[in-house]
Every structure is written in C-alpha cells, then in structure tokens.
Design a protein around this motif. Structure first.
Motif, PDB file in Angstrom:
ATOM      1  N   ALA A  49       0.830  -1.200   0.000  1.00 25.09           N
ATOM      2  CA  ALA A  49       0.000   0.000   0.000  1.00 25.09           C
ATOM      3  C   ALA A  49       0.872   1.262   0.000  1.00 25.09           C
ATOM      4  CB  ALA A  49      -0.920  -0.004   1.212  1.00 25.09           C
ATOM      5  N   TYR A  51       4.020   1.611  -1.131  1.00 27.17           N
ATOM      6  CA  TYR A  51       4.772   1.774  -2.383  1.00 27.17           C
ATOM      7  C   TYR A  51       3.936   1.520  -3.639  1.00 27.17           C
ATOM      8  CZ  TYR A  51       8.870   2.268   0.495  1.00 27.17           C
ATOM      9  OH  TYR A  51       9.776   2.723   1.418  1.00 27.17           O
ATOM     10  N   LYS A  52       2.607   1.443  -3.462  1.00 24.92           N
ATOM     11  CA  LYS A  52       1.668   1.331  -4.583  1.00 24.92           C
ATOM     12  C   LYS A  52       2.051   0.205  -5.543  1.00 24.92           C
ATOM     13  CE  LYS A  52       0.616   6.258  -4.420  1.00 24.92           C
ATOM     14  NZ  LYS A  52       1.488   6.557  -3.272  1.00 24.92           N
ATOM     15  N   THR A  53       2.104  -1.007  -5.007  1.00 26.91           N
ATOM     16  CA  THR A  53       2.453  -2.174  -5.816  1.00 26.91           C
ATOM     17  C   THR A  53       1.602  -3.364  -5.384  1.00 26.91           C
ATOM     18  OG1 THR A  53       4.274  -3.574  -6.549  1.00 26.91           O
ATOM     19  CG2 THR A  53       4.345  -2.837  -4.279  1.00 26.91           C
ATOM     20  N   ASP A  54       1.759  -4.469  -6.085  1.00 27.81           N
ATOM     21  CA  ASP A  54       1.020  -5.694  -5.789  1.00 27.81           C
ATOM     22  C   ASP A  54       1.651  -6.378  -4.578  1.00 27.81           C
ATOM     23  OD1 ASP A  54      -0.765  -7.766  -6.132  1.00 27.81           O
ATOM     24  OD2 ASP A  54       0.505  -8.831  -7.571  1.00 27.81           O
TER      25      ASP A  54
END
Length: 137
Positions: A49, A51-54
């Motif tokens: 969340a 680092y805006k990644t999967d």
C-alpha cells in the motif's frame, strides 16, 4: 492479552533501487507496542500500500524482534514483475511465497540407505545402487 488491532508503524531506511535485479530493497523497521509481533503477510500488505504495488511482489525476511519487544527490524524487497522475482529470488523464498512447489521428500532413513548403497559402487553403477535391493535372492 495483546490485540491485533493495535497500531503498527512501518518505517523503511537504506532504500535502494536495484536495477540489475529489477527490485527495490530496503530495511524495514516496525514499531508495534502492545503487540508481540507483526505477521509477514500483514507487513507485505502494508508495504504494498505504501509503495503502490502488488502485495505478491513484496518479500520480507530476516525479521528480528528487538529485546524487550515493541520493535522489529528486517529486510524487504519489492520486485518489478513476477518474472524477475522468479529469476532472482532463492528457491526457499519462492516456495514460501507460493510461486514454486516444494519437491516431494523421501524420508531420511531411505535417503541415508540409498547413499550408503551407492558408496559401494563406482561410476554409472551408482544409479543402479539407488534402487532398493531385490527381496529373496
């Protein structure tokens, strides 16, 4: 008892973008007062969340709780894509994250017996020694 809804603060330091290994790597400091520790799954969700990644691309390992509790430190990696994760991650961590299936293990005694039977032969006959001996004659 400690509640799992207690607040957790996550800080990262020594953040490096490693282009050769197609990942971002960093040290994770987790502050978790009123809580014994934080699970790796929850940690990877929170880092994903931030680092805006999967969350499947986030790998955390080497987590150690500082003596006295309330704080943990570990290492974190965020891979750019699944292909680079499969290419560069060690097999044991791939198995842990579910990207690879663990090979079936024979039991310890059979492995040792096979090894000791193979010791008695040289060259290509070692492969034949791996088979269990025939019953009877």
């Amino acid at each position: 008892m400690a509640d799992n809804s207690a607040p957790v603060t996550i800080r990262t330091r020594k953040f490096i973008t490693n282009r050769l290994l197609a990942r971002r790597q960093f040290i994770v400091d987790v502050l978790h007062p009123n809580r014994p520790n934080v699970s790796k799954a929850e940690l990877s969700e929170r880092l994903a969340a931030i680092y805006k990644t999967d969350k499947e691309r986030v790998v955390t390992f080497g987590l150690r709780t500082i003596f006295g509790g309330g704080r943990s430190t570990g290492f974190g990696l965020i891979y750019d894509d699944e292909a680079s994760q499969k290419k560069f991650e060690p097999k044991h961590r791939l198995i842990r994250s579910g990207l690879m299936v663990a090979p079936p293990k024979t039991n310890r005694k059979l492995r040792k017996e096979r090894k000791n039977r193979a010791k008695k032969f040289r060259g290509t006959k070692k492969a034949k020694a791996a088979e269990p001996p025939k019953k009877g004659k």
